[in-house]
Design a protein around this motif. Structure first.
Motif, PDB file in Angstrom:
ATOM      1  N   TYR A 160      57.271  26.480  37.933  1.00 16.26           N
ATOM      2  CA  TYR A 160      58.691  26.275  38.206  1.00 16.26           C
ATOM      3  C   TYR A 160      58.935  24.824  38.603  1.00 16.26           C
ATOM      4  CZ  TYR A 160      63.378  26.547  40.078  1.00 16.26           C
ATOM      5  OH  TYR A 160      64.720  26.327  40.303  1.00 16.26           O
ATOM      6  N   ASN A 179      55.727  23.910  41.539  1.00 16.54           N
ATOM      7  CA  ASN A 179      54.639  24.696  42.116  1.00 16.54           C
ATOM      8  C   ASN A 179      53.431  24.635  41.190  1.00 16.54           C
ATOM      9  OD1 ASN A 179      55.318  26.488  40.023  1.00 16.54           O
ATOM     10  ND2 ASN A 179      56.431  27.865  41.373  1.00 16.54           N
ATOM     11  N   ASN A 269      51.645  30.845  42.382  1.00 16.25           N
ATOM     12  CA  ASN A 269      53.085  30.614  42.247  1.00 16.25           C
ATOM     13  C   ASN A 269      53.486  30.460  40.789  1.00 16.25           C
ATOM     14  OD1 ASN A 269      54.667  29.711  45.058  1.00 16.25           O
ATOM     15  ND2 ASN A 269      52.442  29.762  45.160  1.00 16.25           N
ATOM     16  N   GLY A 272      60.607  30.405  39.856  1.00 14.01           N
ATOM     17  CA  GLY A 272      61.291  30.265  41.136  1.00 14.01           C
ATOM     18  C   GLY A 272      62.786  30.226  40.941  1.00 14.01           C
ATOM     19  N   SER A 282      60.095  30.017  45.356  1.00 15.55           N
ATOM     20  CA  SER A 282      58.938  30.100  44.460  1.00 15.55           C
ATOM     21  C   SER A 282      58.308  31.471  44.618  1.00 15.55           C
ATOM     22  CB  SER A 282      57.927  28.994  44.799  1.00 15.55           C
ATOM     23  OG  SER A 282      56.816  29.040  43.926  1.00 15.55           O
ATOM     24  N   ILE A 338      58.349  35.923  48.112  1.00 14.52           N
ATOM     25  CA  ILE A 338      59.158  34.774  47.719  1.00 14.52           C
ATOM     26  C   ILE A 338      59.080  33.735  48.830  1.00 14.52           C
ATOM     27  CG2 ILE A 338      61.525  33.951  47.366  1.00 14.52           C
ATOM     28  CD1 ILE A 338      60.349  35.278  44.928  1.00 14.52           C
ATOM     29  N   GLU A 340      60.328  30.042  50.413  1.00 11.87           N
ATOM     30  CA  GLU A 340      61.484  29.147  50.436  1.00 11.87           C
ATOM     31  C   GLU A 340      61.117  27.839  51.117  1.00 11.87           C
ATOM     32  OE1 GLU A 340      66.280  29.053  51.508  1.00 11.87           O
ATOM     33  OE2 GLU A 340      65.024  30.654  52.345  1.00 11.87           O
ATOM     34  N   GLY A 363      59.733  35.107  40.009  1.00 12.81           N
ATOM     35  CA  GLY A 363      60.566  34.147  40.719  1.00 12.81           C
ATOM     36  C   GLY A 363      61.677  34.884  41.426  1.00 12.81           C
TER      37      GLY A 363
END
Length: 722
Positions: A160, A179, A269, A272, A282, A338, A340, A363
């Motif tokens: 992402y 990521n 990861n 996102g 992500s 997830i 942040e 994502g």
């Protein structure tokens, strides 16, 4: 074939076409060679659909109005872009061709090592694996890498990405987020490097990066700044705050974190999203391949966790990766969330939001509903797993200050979590061939089934903490629809409609597995499809929706089961395995692919798809990535005629000394590759722009580029460049 290679690459000889078995091993721990995780006996909508919904007349003319009356009261119409905070790119209400004019490229054979763009466009890297981020960081040297060096350099396999303008910079400064999903040690390091050092460098190549960019003006390419104050790496020892119902629960406590609230690092990861308040999300996806567990519990089996030694052998160095070690039984429960990040605050603590559930997140993407609450959509990237939606308890703050961002970073910690059930209206006609029903569409209605409501569990026998940590098990209990690998899920800021990329599922409809249904209409679905979902009354917080299939993917020249919303099949670019999604300023959908070499024999690429009127279903290929590579993280700035993608795992199937790709630092034709720069593939973030801008930036773009140096911010103690 050696026993060692057979053990490490169980997909060798079983992948289709030109798909690399190495990618299967490193990216998803050979998921397709393993037992299907979801063996639950959910009801399928072919069993529960009502006679009224089966009638084709419901989905004929006036269907939206009829269905609204059928499934719930009207809600306020969603305003474009939600309310309060404007989206990052202002969107027109209706779709069209957009500002980015191009002639579609022809598909590129999967064995070609080139980055191909339309005539009239050029390309250059923004940043590559190993590029230094900090003052004093060593330059990339493939023959002399170290863990300490990698920790100061851009990581591997970026997925992402987003570029967010720094407020007040007049379009000249921005931050790039990327990521780093996984590593391929066989092509990254010389064989004489000690195994322990290889593992340490690989760990440092995972995680996240934030990189500050600058450009002379909006017509110039971006360059990154070494030593900029916003540059940072998030590594496996970076602390993350766990939020939501799982925080502090008995399911996440370890000997290193007896409080169960602080997790070190992020793994696997994938895609996102960027929030309306400017933070980055992500998704932790294929985390299971990093852990050894007993492999005997329902939870272990449901998440693909086993007692096999991992391919990376990190458990050799860090005991937490073997959950059988005393004190680490819950370590695997601390991944699959997830994440942040606030890219504008180097001192902020990143968060893992358990309220959005724990599964293989591709994502998460957020839209602001009409009442100011935020809604996040997420897919579970596993065969026969589910589509999810989160609705916040509280409303968004509309300011742009650091204080507002901090407050909004709490929004994903409280609220409600749902999982989707789809119902079709042509059930008797769905036979697995992909044939279009007689009403002319794959479509129907659906509902969001509650798992957590206002922070309290809605699943009998499970607490909210259990639902947050063992989300797959909780969802199994309420009977959602098993999907064909729901990956990226993106709400269109122009219309509020939600698009779901179902990449593929070759197990669909085989004996002992879930049968076809109208939302997943093909047996052995190798090419995937795109679902278009409209929330009831345009209200993103509704628990009812209508849906249709925008596309049933494949190469129309060889596959009769393709569908492009009625657009002529002989006029579309062939497309397979849709993965990441994005939108342009005209509301067109852009799709990046992952897996075309194994399905239709072409390199993966980036495609534009019309959504409205006579252009609906039109697919035009914009670019193609090099051999073995995957197209990730598309960013469409068509108002500036710029497109960005992350190129992941180019040359995946090669080896040190026998590389399959030299992307992006291609050497001149006819010359021998040199050891070091230019001798091995480097995952990179690439920018594509009109060719007339070539030479207006720091370096000459296109083939042969890669040796230009980024600017160093060695003035003013790390403040933004003027």
């Amino acid at each position: 074939m050696s026993d060692t290679k057979r053990r490490l690459l169980p997909m060798l000889g079983h992948t289709n076409g030109k798909r690399s078995a190495v990618t299967c091993a490193l990216k998803c721990d050979n998921a397709c060679a393993s037992a299907v995780c979801n063996t639950s006996s959910n009801n399928y909508f072919r069993d529960i659909v009502s006679n009224e919904l089966s009638r084709r007349s419901v989905m004929g003319a006036g269907a939206v109005g009829a269905l609204t009356m059928l499934i719930g009261a009207n809600a306020p119409q969603l305003a474009p872009g939600g309310t309060g905070i404007a989206p990052a790119v202002a969107m027109k209400r209706h779709g069209g061709k957009g500002k980015l004019k191009f002639t579609p490229i022809d598909p590129v054979d999967a064995l070609v090592d080139d980055f191909t763009v339309p005539e009239g466009f050029a390309w250059r890297p923004v940043i590559r694996w190993g590029d230094p981020l900090f003052r004093g960081a060593p330059a990339f040297d493939a023959n002399n890498q170290s863990a300490a060096a990698q920790a100061q350099q851009f990581g591997y396999n970026c997925d992402y990405t987003d570029i967010v303008e720094i407020p007040g910079s007049k379009g000249r400064r921005a931050v790039l987020f990327a990521n780093h999903e996984y590593t391929n040690e066989s092509i990254m390091f010389p064989p004489e490097l000690p195994a322990g050092e290889v593992r340490a460098i690989a760990r440092a190549a995972h995680g996240l990066s934030v990189v500050q960019l600058e450009r002379k003006n909006k017509n110039a390419p971006w360059s990154y700044i070494v030593g900029a104050g916003l540059n940072r790496r998030y590594l496996l020892d970076t602390p993350y705050e766990l939020t939501g119902p799982a925080a502090g629960s008995e399911f996440v406590k370890t000997i290193d974190d007896p409080a169960g609230r602080t997790i070190l690092g992020t793994l696997g990861n994938c895609a996102g999203g960027t929030t309306p308040w400017g933070t980055i999300l992500s998704g932790e996806e294929n985390f299971n391949g990093y852990f050894i567990t007993p492999g005997t519990s329902d939870a272990d089996r449901r998440y693909g966790l086993t007692s096999r030694p991992t391919g990376r052998a990190w458990e050799t160095d860090e005991p937490r990766f073997d959950t059988r070690n005393a004190g680490y039984a819950n370590e695997a429960n601390r991944f699959g969330y997830i994440v942040e990040v606030d890219p504008f605050d180097p001192n902020s603590i990143p968060k893992k939001h358990s309220m959005l559930g724990r599964f293989k997140h591709e994502g998460a993407n957020v839209i602001v509903a009409g009442d100011g609450r935020v809604v996040a959509y997420s897919g579970d990237d596993e065969r026969f797993d589910y589509l999810y939606k989160f609705v916040s308890k509280n409303t968004v703050r509309t300011g742009n200050s650091a204080e507002d961002r901090r407050a909004n970073m709490e929004l994903l910690s409280e609220g409600s979590l749902y999982v989707a059930r789809f119902q079709g209206n042509s059930v008797p006609e769905i036979d697995g061939t992909g044939a279009l029903p007689s009403d002319g569409a794959f479509d129907g209605v659906g509902e969001w089934l509650p798992l957590i409501i206002d922070n309290e569990s809605a699943v009998p026998g499970m607490s909210a903490a259990e639902v947050a940590v063992f989300t797959r098990l909780a969802a199994d209990k309420v009977g959602p629809t098993k999907m064909d690998r729901a990956e990226d899920v993106e709400p269109n800021p122009a219309t509020g409609k939600v698009y779901v990329a179902c990449t593929n599922n070759t197990n669909r409809g085989v004996p002992g597995q879930a049968p076809v249904d109208e939302a997943n209409p093909r047996t052995r679905n190798r090419d995937g499809h795109i679902v278009e979902l409209t929330e009831n009354g345009g209200d993103q917080t509704s628990t009812r929706f209508t849906w249709n299939l925008l596309m049933v993917c494949g190469d129309p020249a060889t596959n009769s089961s393709t569908y492009f919303s009625g657009y002529p099949k002989d006029k579309v670019s062939p497309i397979s395995c849709p993965d990441n999604l994005a939108f342009d300023t005209a509301g067109n959908l852009w799709i990046s692919t992952d897996g075309q070499p194994g399905t239709i024999g072409y390199c993966d690429g980036l495609f534009r798809v019309g959504l409205e009127g006579s252009e609906r279903g039109r697919v035009d290929q914009f670019l193609s990535v090099p051999r073995d590579g995957e197209t990730c993280g598309p960013i469409i700035h068509d108002d500036e005629r710029n497109v960005f993608v992350a190129v992941q795992h180019p040359g995946e199937d090669g080896a040190w000394g026998a590389q399959n790709s030299l992307f992006p630092d291609y050497v001149e034709a006819g010359t021998a590759p040199k050891r070091g720069e230019g001798a091995l593939p480097r995952p990179s973030v690439i920018q594509v722009f009109p060719a007339e801008r070539a030479g207006k930036g720091d370096d000459k773009p296109g083939r042969g580029h890669g040796k230009g140096k980024p600017r160093t911010d060695d003035n003013r103690g790390g403040r933004d460049a003027k």
